[in-house]
Design a protein around this motif. Sequence first.
Motif, short mmCIF file in Angstrom:
data_model
loop_
_atom_site.label_atom_id
_atom_site.label_comp_id
_atom_site.label_asym_id
_atom_site.label_seq_id
_atom_site.Cartn_x
_atom_site.Cartn_y
_atom_site.Cartn_z
N LEU A 113 -12.89 -5.40 -5.89
CA LEU A 113 -11.61 -5.00 -5.36
C LEU A 113 -10.98 -3.55 -6.03
CD1 LEU A 113 -9.74 -8.33 -5.26
CD2 LEU A 113 -10.20 -6.90 -3.24
N ALA A 114 -11.44 -3.78 -7.19
CA ALA A 114 -10.78 -2.32 -8.18
C ALA A 114 -11.62 -1.45 -7.64
CB ALA A 114 -11.08 -2.66 -9.50
N LEU A 115 -12.87 -1.50 -7.43
CA LEU A 115 -13.77 -0.31 -7.05
C LEU A 115 -13.59 0.22 -5.43
CD1 LEU A 115 -16.15 1.51 -7.49
CD2 LEU A 115 -17.74 -0.20 -6.78
N GLY A 116 -13.23 -0.87 -4.89
CA GLY A 116 -12.66 -0.46 -3.30
C GLY A 116 -11.33 0.23 -3.66
N GLU A 117 -10.43 -0.02 -4.31
CA GLU A 117 -9.46 0.80 -4.46
C GLU A 117 -9.48 2.03 -4.85
OE1 GLU A 117 -5.33 1.39 -3.95
OE2 GLU A 117 -6.44 -0.25 -3.27
N LYS A 135 3.04 10.27 1.92
CA LYS A 135 3.57 9.21 2.61
C LYS A 135 2.94 8.80 3.94
CE LYS A 135 7.87 10.68 0.55
NZ LYS A 135 9.04 11.45 0.87
N ARG A 136 2.02 9.59 4.62
CA ARG A 136 1.39 9.37 5.81
C ARG A 136 0.27 8.34 5.48
NH1 ARG A 136 0.32 14.82 8.85
NH2 ARG A 136 -0.53 13.39 10.25
N ILE A 137 -0.46 8.40 4.22
CA ILE A 137 -1.62 7.81 3.91
C ILE A 137 -1.32 6.57 3.15
CG2 ILE A 137 -3.79 7.79 3.04
CD1 ILE A 137 -3.46 11.12 3.33
N SER A 138 -1.89 5.30 3.55
CA SER A 138 -1.93 4.14 2.81
C SER A 138 -3.32 3.66 2.50
CB SER A 138 -1.04 3.14 3.55
OG SER A 138 -1.57 2.59 4.59
N THR A 139 -3.41 3.00 1.45
CA THR A 139 -4.75 2.37 1.29
C THR A 139 -4.82 0.91 0.88
OG1 THR A 139 -4.46 2.97 -1.24
CG2 THR A 139 -5.58 4.57 -0.08
N ILE A 140 -5.93 0.30 1.09
CA ILE A 140 -6.15 -1.09 0.85
C ILE A 140 -7.62 -1.35 0.57
CG2 ILE A 140 -6.83 -1.57 3.06
CD1 ILE A 140 -5.31 -4.19 2.76
N SER A 141 -7.91 -2.26 -0.59
CA SER A 141 -9.38 -2.53 -0.78
C SER A 141 -9.51 -3.90 -0.23
CB SER A 141 -9.22 -2.38 -2.42
OG SER A 141 -10.57 -2.94 -2.69
N TYR A 142 -10.79 -4.04 0.31
CA TYR A 142 -11.14 -5.35 0.75
C TYR A 142 -12.37 -5.61 -0.29
CZ TYR A 142 -8.50 -4.74 4.87
OH TYR A 142 -7.32 -4.65 5.78
N GLY A 143 -12.86 -4.78 -1.08
CA GLY A 143 -13.78 -5.39 -1.98
C GLY A 143 -15.09 -5.58 -1.20
#
Length: 168
Positions: A113-117, A135-143
Amino acid sequence: MQKKLWVVLALLLVIPAFLFTVSCQKKVQAQAPVAPAPAAKPAAPAPAAPAPAKLDVPSFMTERVYFDFDKSVLKLEAQALLKKKADWLKANPTAKLLIEGNCDERGTAEYNLALGERRAESAKKFLVDLGIDAKRISTISYGEERPIDPRHTPEAWAKNRNDGFVVN
């Protein structure tokens, strides 16, 4: 293991909330029927708000960028693709982007999860450095939770080490 933890946490939150709402319901007393109100003239419909223009999203905007094992550094091919994405985002200022960081199955769930982030943030930083508003870009990690290829081979692992892109 992580899914079981989420199920347990969800049950611990849902059951007390359900019991609270059931025990706190007010008793409804029967009321005498009320005569219907006289019919009123229908109001004029409110003017419809203009629908947002649907974006024509080219296929390269959803192409993934891939990473080496245990790395979050962008390869040259990834940088070239991200430059194309940045150009399109500049030409479409209302578009927003979700970057999804993914890993292969090796390593612990927490580590992945940390690496995906880190991978998702690496792509975001590159786009921001090219002039796209953060502000136009969001991130999520699915690992390791959303593999493209479920096999347990080096070829599958290479496919699963990626950033996915969703345009909204």
